[in-house]
Structure formats: structure tokens, C-alpha cells
Design an enzyme around this catalytic site. Structure first.
Site, PDB file in Angstrom:
ATOM      1  N   CYS A   1     -44.394  18.864  55.746  1.00  0.00           N
ATOM      2  CA  CYS A   1     -45.474  19.472  56.023  1.00  0.00           C
ATOM      3  C   CYS A   1     -45.708  19.383  57.412  1.00  0.00           C
ATOM      4  O   CYS A   1     -46.191  18.673  57.755  1.00  0.00           O
ATOM      5  CB  CYS A   1     -46.758  18.556  55.386  1.00  0.00           C
ATOM      6  SG  CYS A   1     -48.667  18.331  55.547  1.00  0.00           S
TER       7      CYS A   1
ATOM      8  N   CYS B   1     -49.961  18.974  49.995  1.00  0.00           N
ATOM      9  CA  CYS B   1     -49.319  18.447  50.727  1.00  0.00           C
ATOM     10  C   CYS B   1     -50.239  16.955  49.834  1.00  0.00           C
ATOM     11  O   CYS B   1     -51.315  17.098  50.172  1.00  0.00           O
ATOM     12  CB  CYS B   1     -49.528  18.075  51.817  1.00  0.00           C
ATOM     13  SG  CYS B   1     -48.884  16.246  52.717  1.00  0.00           S
TER      14      CYS B   1
ATOM     15  N   CYS C   1     -52.086  14.519  52.579  1.00  0.00           N
ATOM     16  CA  CYS C   1     -52.649  15.314  53.628  1.00  0.00           C
ATOM     17  C   CYS C   1     -54.018  15.844  52.976  1.00  0.00           C
ATOM     18  O   CYS C   1     -54.878  16.478  53.108  1.00  0.00           O
ATOM     19  CB  CYS C   1     -52.097  15.828  54.683  1.00  0.00           C
ATOM     20  SG  CYS C   1     -51.731  17.200  54.730  1.00  0.00           S
TER      21      CYS C   1
ATOM     22  N   CYS D   1     -48.923  16.652  58.350  1.00  0.00           N
ATOM     23  CA  CYS D   1     -48.910  15.343  58.190  1.00  0.00           C
ATOM     24  C   CYS D   1     -47.401  15.030  58.452  1.00  0.00           C
ATOM     25  O   CYS D   1     -47.003  14.228  58.742  1.00  0.00           O
ATOM     26  CB  CYS D   1     -49.349  14.712  57.273  1.00  0.00           C
ATOM     27  SG  CYS D   1     -48.743  14.819  55.421  1.00  0.00           S
TER      28      CYS D   1
ATOM     29  N   CYS E   1     -43.250  28.800  45.426  1.00  0.00           N
ATOM     30  CA  CYS E   1     -43.859  29.728  47.136  1.00  0.00           C
ATOM     31  C   CYS E   1     -44.931  28.934  48.471  1.00  0.00           C
ATOM     32  O   CYS E   1     -46.493  29.349  47.777  1.00  0.00           O
ATOM     33  CB  CYS E   1     -44.096  30.915  46.576  1.00  0.00           C
ATOM     34  SG  CYS E   1     -44.433  32.282  47.551  1.00  0.00           S
TER      35      CYS E   1
HETATM   36 FE    FE Z   1     -48.863  16.970  54.296  1.00  0.00          FE
END
Ligand code: FE
Length: 184
Positions: A100, A148, A151, A103, A171
Site C-alpha cells: 500500500c 487496504c 489504513c 501505509c 483491478c
Molecule cells: Fe494501507
């Protein structure tokens, strides 16, 4: 006088008092064990809850805006979409893991990446527990948005027209990701 030997009453190996003591010990042991087990379980749940809480990243909008680039902020925090065939990873084939961009949580492995032809990096499956799905009814469509799990940042959408084994196509916007190359 001759000592009269009375036959002694038949006794179990353990006297009644001794048996009671044993039982008490047994029950005490059980209680102790149960208590110990309870304490262990409670500690385990508490720790699991705590780690989930500490793992979840909650930041103010101002903090995200400060930390992310304008494009990252637009996609990750405002649910934007990058243009197709323009991102860093749609045609990226190195071995490693995609994390990510907000984060650093590991989200997708290169082994699960495939060429979907859409112009966005596409994966058949995420790292276990790394993403959460929510229904997205924006733009006159019903889609499944992918966030995510740590976060809450927007990553992209998941569709059911992917290849085996999952039949799913995650995607994802390149701008929501950073790449960590696998160590040789
Ligand atoms: Fe994240």
C-alpha cells in the site's frame, strides 16, 4: 490376658479423609487449570484485539494530505482512478510484492499478477486479509470497491471476470501501490 485381635474393617487404600483431600486437590487443580486457561485465552484475545487496533492506521484528512502526493491523495483518499495504460505497474513484471502506497501493508504478490489488457495492474487474489471489499454504487454502477484493510485507503475494484483459480480480477491503481522487489 490374651490380646484379642479384632478383624480390622476393610479399608480402601486411601482413607476417607485422604480421599477427600485428593478430591479437593483434583478440583483445585481443575479450577486452577481452568483459571489458567481462561487467563491465557483472555490474554490472547486482548492481544489480538490490541494488535488489530494498533495495526489499523487512522489519520486525519490533513495528515494524509500532507504525507501523500496530490495524485496519491486523489486516488487513495478520494477514491479516484488513474488513467488506463498510464500507471507505473500495468506492464510491470518483476518478482516481489506490491504494498500500500499509503501505509506499506503488503497487498498483492507478483505471482498473482496477470495481464488483463485493461491498462491497470490486475491480480487474481490479494495477500490474505490485506484488503476489504465494500459495495460502491457511484457513477451509476454497482461495483465492489477494494480498500487496504490496514489504513482504509482506496485501491481499486474487484470484478468476477478474472482467470482461474479464483475467477477474480483485482483491478488496482498503480498509484495506490509501491513495489518491493523480491530478495534473491
Ligand atoms: Fe494501507
Amino acid at each position: 490376658l490374651r490380646a484379642v485381635k479384632y478383624p480390622r474393617p476393610r479399608e480402601s487404600k486411601r482413607g476417607p479423609v485422604e480421599s477427600l483431600g485428593f478430591c479437593r486437590k483434583f478440583f483445585e487443580m481443575k479450577a486452577f487449570e481452568s483459571s489458567f486457561l481462561c487467563v491465557l485465552l483472555c490474554a490472547g484475545f486482548a492481544q489480538a484485539g490490541e494488535s488489530r487496533m494498533t495495526n489499523n492506521i487512522v489519520k486525519s484528512d490533513a495528515e494524509w494530505r500532507k504525507e501523500l502526493t496530490p495524485e496519491q491523495y486523489r486516488v487513495l483518499r478520494q477514491k479516484g482512478t488513474e488513467p488506463a495504460f498510464c500507471g507505473t505497474f500495468w506492464n510491470h513484471h518483476e518478482k516481489g510484492v506490491y504494498v500500500c502506497a499509503a501505509c506499506g501493508a503488503e497487498l498483492f504478490r507478483s505471482d498473482e499478477k496477470f495481464d488483463s489488457g485493461t491498462g491497470w495492474p490486475s491480480y487474481t487474489t490479494p495477500v490474505e486479509g490485506a484488503v476489504t471489499n465494500v459495495v460502491d454504487r457511484s457513477h451509476g454502477m454497482v461495483r465492489t470497491e477494494v480498500l487496504c484493510a490496514r489504513c482504509g485507503s482506496h485501491l481499486g475494484h474487484v470484478f468476477d471476470d478474472g482467470p482461474p483459480p479464483t475467477g477474480l480480477r483485482y483491478c488496482i491503481n498503480s498509484v495506490s501501490l509501491e513495489f518491493r522487489k523480491a530478495e534473491k
